[in-house]
Design a protein around this motif. Structure first.
Motif, PDB file in Angstrom:
ATOM      1  N   ILE A  63      -3.539  -6.647 115.545  1.00 22.20           N
ATOM      2  CA  ILE A  63      -2.484  -5.636 115.428  1.00 22.20           C
ATOM      3  C   ILE A  63      -1.390  -6.190 114.541  1.00 22.20           C
ATOM      4  CG2 ILE A  63      -0.844  -4.224 116.709  1.00 22.20           C
ATOM      5  CD1 ILE A  63      -2.740  -4.576 119.129  1.00 22.20           C
ATOM      6  N   LEU A  64      -1.238  -5.582 113.368  1.00 19.50           N
ATOM      7  CA  LEU A  64      -0.291  -6.086 112.372  1.00 19.50           C
ATOM      8  C   LEU A  64       0.966  -5.212 112.347  1.00 19.50           C
ATOM      9  CD1 LEU A  64      -3.373  -6.541 111.306  1.00 19.50           C
ATOM     10  CD2 LEU A  64      -2.238  -7.242 109.193  1.00 19.50           C
ATOM     11  N   SER A  65       2.116  -5.862 112.247  1.00 18.52           N
ATOM     12  CA  SER A  65       3.364  -5.104 112.126  1.00 18.52           C
ATOM     13  C   SER A  65       4.238  -5.766 111.067  1.00 18.52           C
ATOM     14  CB  SER A  65       4.094  -5.081 113.467  1.00 18.52           C
ATOM     15  OG  SER A  65       4.508  -6.384 113.813  1.00 18.52           O
ATOM     16  N   GLY A  66       5.249  -5.065 110.641  1.00 16.91           N
ATOM     17  CA  GLY A  66       6.189  -5.635 109.670  1.00 16.91           C
ATOM     18  C   GLY A  66       5.971  -5.119 108.257  1.00 16.91           C
ATOM     19  N   MET A  67       6.529  -5.834 107.296  1.00 19.06           N
ATOM     20  CA  MET A  67       6.520  -5.384 105.900  1.00 19.06           C
ATOM     21  C   MET A  67       5.117  -5.314 105.293  1.00 19.06           C
ATOM     22  SD  MET A  67       9.545  -4.415 105.210  1.00 19.06           S
ATOM     23  CE  MET A  67       9.696  -4.279 103.430  1.00 19.06           C
ATOM     24  N   ILE A  68       4.129  -5.879 105.997  1.00 18.57           N
ATOM     25  CA  ILE A  68       2.736  -5.743 105.559  1.00 18.57           C
ATOM     26  C   ILE A  68       2.351  -4.261 105.442  1.00 18.57           C
ATOM     27  CG2 ILE A  68       1.794  -5.840 107.932  1.00 18.57           C
ATOM     28  CD1 ILE A  68       0.248  -7.431 104.766  1.00 18.57           C
ATOM     29  N   GLY A  69       3.042  -3.400 106.184  1.00 18.61           N
ATOM     30  CA  GLY A  69       2.747  -1.965 106.140  1.00 18.61           C
ATOM     31  C   GLY A  69       3.638  -1.187 105.195  1.00 18.61           C
ATOM     32  N   SER A  70       4.359  -1.910 104.332  1.00 20.50           N
ATOM     33  CA  SER A  70       5.251  -1.238 103.373  1.00 20.50           C
ATOM     34  C   SER A  70       4.553  -1.025 102.043  1.00 20.50           C
ATOM     35  CB  SER A  70       6.510  -2.081 103.152  1.00 20.50           C
ATOM     36  OG  SER A  70       6.175  -3.258 102.432  1.00 20.50           O
ATOM     37  N   ARG A  71       5.230  -0.334 101.171  1.00 20.30           N
ATOM     38  CA  ARG A  71       4.706  -0.063  99.835  1.00 20.30           C
ATOM     39  C   ARG A  71       4.388  -1.367  99.109  1.00 20.30           C
ATOM     40  NH1 ARG A  71       8.455   4.443  97.163  1.00 20.30           N
ATOM     41  NH2 ARG A  71       8.243   5.314  99.240  1.00 20.30           N
ATOM     42  N   GLN A  72       5.147  -2.438  99.425  1.00 23.12           N
ATOM     43  CA  GLN A  72       4.935  -3.736  98.776  1.00 23.12           C
ATOM     44  C   GLN A  72       3.887  -4.569  99.507  1.00 23.12           C
ATOM     45  OE1 GLN A  72       8.273  -2.752  99.701  1.00 23.12           O
ATOM     46  NE2 GLN A  72       8.277  -1.654  97.742  1.00 23.12           N
ATOM     47  N   GLY A  73       3.380  -4.045 100.628  1.00 20.45           N
ATOM     48  CA  GLY A  73       2.448  -4.827 101.446  1.00 20.45           C
ATOM     49  C   GLY A  73       0.994  -4.489 101.170  1.00 20.45           C
ATOM     50  N   TRP A  74       0.188  -4.544 102.224  1.00 20.23           N
ATOM     51  CA  TRP A  74      -1.265  -4.356 102.112  1.00 20.23           C
ATOM     52  C   TRP A  74      -1.579  -2.894 101.828  1.00 20.23           C
ATOM     53  CZ3 TRP A  74      -4.827  -7.346 105.994  1.00 20.23           C
ATOM     54  CH2 TRP A  74      -6.151  -7.306 105.546  1.00 20.23           C
ATOM     55  N   LEU A  75      -1.141  -2.049 102.741  1.00 23.41           N
ATOM     56  CA  LEU A  75      -1.246  -0.603 102.497  1.00 23.41           C
ATOM     57  C   LEU A  75      -0.114   0.057 103.267  1.00 23.41           C
ATOM     58  CD1 LEU A  75      -4.261   0.964 104.464  1.00 23.41           C
ATOM     59  CD2 LEU A  75      -2.817  -0.925 105.248  1.00 23.41           C
ATOM     60  N   GLU A  76       0.345   1.160 102.738  1.00 19.17           N
ATOM     61  CA  GLU A  76       1.537   1.766 103.315  1.00 19.17           C
ATOM     62  C   GLU A  76       1.204   2.538 104.588  1.00 19.17           C
ATOM     63  OE1 GLU A  76       3.765   4.106 100.544  1.00 19.17           O
ATOM     64  OE2 GLU A  76       5.435   4.395 101.927  1.00 19.17           O
ATOM     65  N   ALA A  77       1.854   2.152 105.661  1.00 20.33           N
ATOM     66  CA  ALA A  77       1.737   2.893 106.925  1.00 20.33           C
ATOM     67  C   ALA A  77       2.996   3.760 107.005  1.00 20.33           C
ATOM     68  CB  ALA A  77       1.677   1.922 108.102  1.00 20.33           C
ATOM     69  N   PRO A  78       2.851   5.078 106.763  1.00 18.35           N
ATOM     70  CA  PRO A  78       4.048   5.930 106.648  1.00 18.35           C
ATOM     71  C   PRO A  78       4.945   5.850 107.877  1.00 18.35           C
ATOM     72  CG  PRO A  78       2.075   7.104 105.953  1.00 18.35           C
ATOM     73  CD  PRO A  78       1.616   5.837 106.587  1.00 18.35           C
ATOM     74  N   TYR A  79       6.261   5.917 107.622  1.00 20.49           N
ATOM     75  CA  TYR A  79       7.248   5.847 108.704  1.00 20.49           C
ATOM     76  C   TYR A  79       7.029   6.958 109.732  1.00 20.49           C
ATOM     77  CZ  TYR A  79       9.997   2.829 105.575  1.00 20.49           C
ATOM     78  OH  TYR A  79      10.437   1.817 104.762  1.00 20.49           O
ATOM     79  N   VAL A  80       7.262   6.630 110.990  1.00 25.33           N
ATOM     80  CA  VAL A  80       7.288   7.629 112.057  1.00 25.33           C
ATOM     81  C   VAL A  80       8.758   8.007 112.268  1.00 25.33           C
ATOM     82  CG1 VAL A  80       6.908   7.997 114.530  1.00 25.33           C
ATOM     83  CG2 VAL A  80       5.213   6.762 113.157  1.00 25.33           C
TER      84      VAL A  80
END
Lengths: 300, 300
Positions: A63-80
């Motif tokens: 379970i990954l969290s943090g900037m890894i889910g941002s546009r600059q990271g691995w893949l973008e996890a859209p904000y909730v």
């Protein structure tokens, strides 16, 4: 079943291997933030970091969290969007293509009152600290480069605000005349820090108060060795005063941070006579990620 | 008799040759601030810059003001404490050893209400702008790297405050994540500037508002090309709101600055509905230095 909980930020990577009951079996910390990953090959980096844990049978979920889910990271996890509870966060996790049993937790956004705000990574600490609040309602302060102030109601994050305190401190220390006056690296000189907090309560505003770093040095009312702490107190004082003004009935504020920084903020809260409780950020991260793991496990 | 009036700052050297009636005969501007003087040989630098003017018979007096009189300059002309009038300033001029008929005008200091402040160079512009105030009483704003707000009463400078607006703008633009978001160099995008001014009136404080540079960009509520102007409006807005709060009955505020920057501040004053009048800083410098020359001439 075991799981790997990950906080993958801009400058650091942290992971915890936990068992089914949530006990931390092993921990890992590496200066491998998303900016440091060679060639942006996050899959290879992840495998290098926690491959041995994941090689087990059965393979623990990641379970990954943090900037890894941002546009600059691995893949973008859209904000909730807030208001949001843990269930909303879990419902929006993003599977990582090509990496079985790995998901990225999204960040949170707020829109309202003519303003927008975003956070990513802190959501695990916020939901991981709900246990310390009566009925999940209260105010949390997460100090850092970009401090976050989060208001929760009945276990849901209703709104939050960012204060750029840490980054402004660094920019002013390193790139203005103020830094040239500071003879010490430490920012925990008690007298200098307290003098900065006191100044923050005066009139004239922050841009005016900043010049007092120079004049306090010039007129030797704060010794050179205390000026960095004075600037720190000035900025942290402004942050706390302005944020607390928005939540005057907040009650006991939970301060969630790395031990040294949380303690510094704790001294500022105490100086202003504000009830607070310190929470170690690693503990909060693990608790939040575990809660997410538990919901995910129930669903599958 | 002719005189050479000089404003010698940290990064620039400006001089005006004036006749007995105060008419400017010649002007000179050079990127020869006190930090740029080779080997700190100020005598040689001065001779190189205005030697031809001073070679006349009779030799015109030279009146120097600005950071040349600081600890980092030629020789320190100790601050004169406020409240102070032009006569106090003239009484404290420092003769320059080895340079006949040359004096350095001191800066001003303020101590009171548990705070200190200092200025050097702006005193000539302040006293040079008194003519625009009824009975020499009013509020002046001198925008810049370190903006100064000066309150005069009956022709005397009673108190003043510094706001580090310009230097903070530069440090944040060049050394934080905010700068990376800005696609334009210009800071006069009208819509972005106005949006920043509006934000400055909201709650949460400056450290919180700064993060809105990021979120306004992220949610495209201000276009990338307007973000630098947005930050500029945010900072100038905070400066004006905080300073005006201290002098709510200031009446028409005199804004003294280089034409472009004064106009930018003028737009901010207009946005907030504050009466103001723009004064060109060169004109103010010359008027102030001339007034000092006249008092000196009467005394000798």
């Amino acid at each position: 079943m075991d799981a790997v909980l990950i906080d993958w930020g801009t400058t650091n990577f942290r992971a915890w291997l936990v068992d089914a009951r949530g006990q931390v079996l092993e921990r890992l910390s590496a200066p491998m933030g998303i900016r440091q990953v060679p060639g942006g090959d996050f899959a290879a980096a992840l495998d290098g970091l926690i491959g041995p844990w994941r090689a087990r049978t059965p393979r623990p979920a990641a379970i990954l969290s943090g900037m890894i889910g941002s546009r600059q990271g691995w893949l973008e996890a859209p904000y909730v969007a807030c208001p949001a509870g843990l269930a909303d966060l879990v419902a929006a996790v993003t599977a990582v293509p090509g990496v079985p049993d790995a998901v990225i937790v999204p960040g949170l956004s707020f829109a309202g009152d003519g303003r927008h705000d975003v956070l990513r990574g802190e959501e695990t600490q916020i939901f991981g600290s709900l246990g310390g609040l009566a009925e999940g309602t209260g105010l949390m302060c997460l100090p850092g480069t970009h401090s976050k102030w989060a208001e929760t109601r009945s276990g849901r994050l209703s709104e939050f605000r960012t204060s750029m305190t840490g980054e402004v401190f660094a920019a002013l220390s390193d790139h203005t005349i103020l830094g040239a006056l500071m003879s010490a690296e430490r920012r925990d000189d008690a007298a200098g820090f307290a003098a900065g907090l006191q100044r923050a309560r005066k009139d004239g505003g922050l841009l005016h108060h900043l010049f007092s770093v120079r004049t306090e040095g010039l007129f030797a009312t704060v010794p050179e060795t205390g000026l960095r702490s004075y600037l720190s107190g000035l900025l942290i004082g402004h942050e706390i005063i302005e944020m607390h003004r928005l939540y005057p009935d907040a009650g006991t504020i939970q301060v969630i941070g790395e031990a040294g920084l949380a303690a510094l903020y704790g001294r500022a809260f105490a100086h202003f006579g504000l009830a607070h409780r310190l929470v170690e950020s690693e503990r909060a991260s693990v608790a939040g990620l575990l809660a997410i793991r538990d919901v995910l496990a129930r669903e599958t």
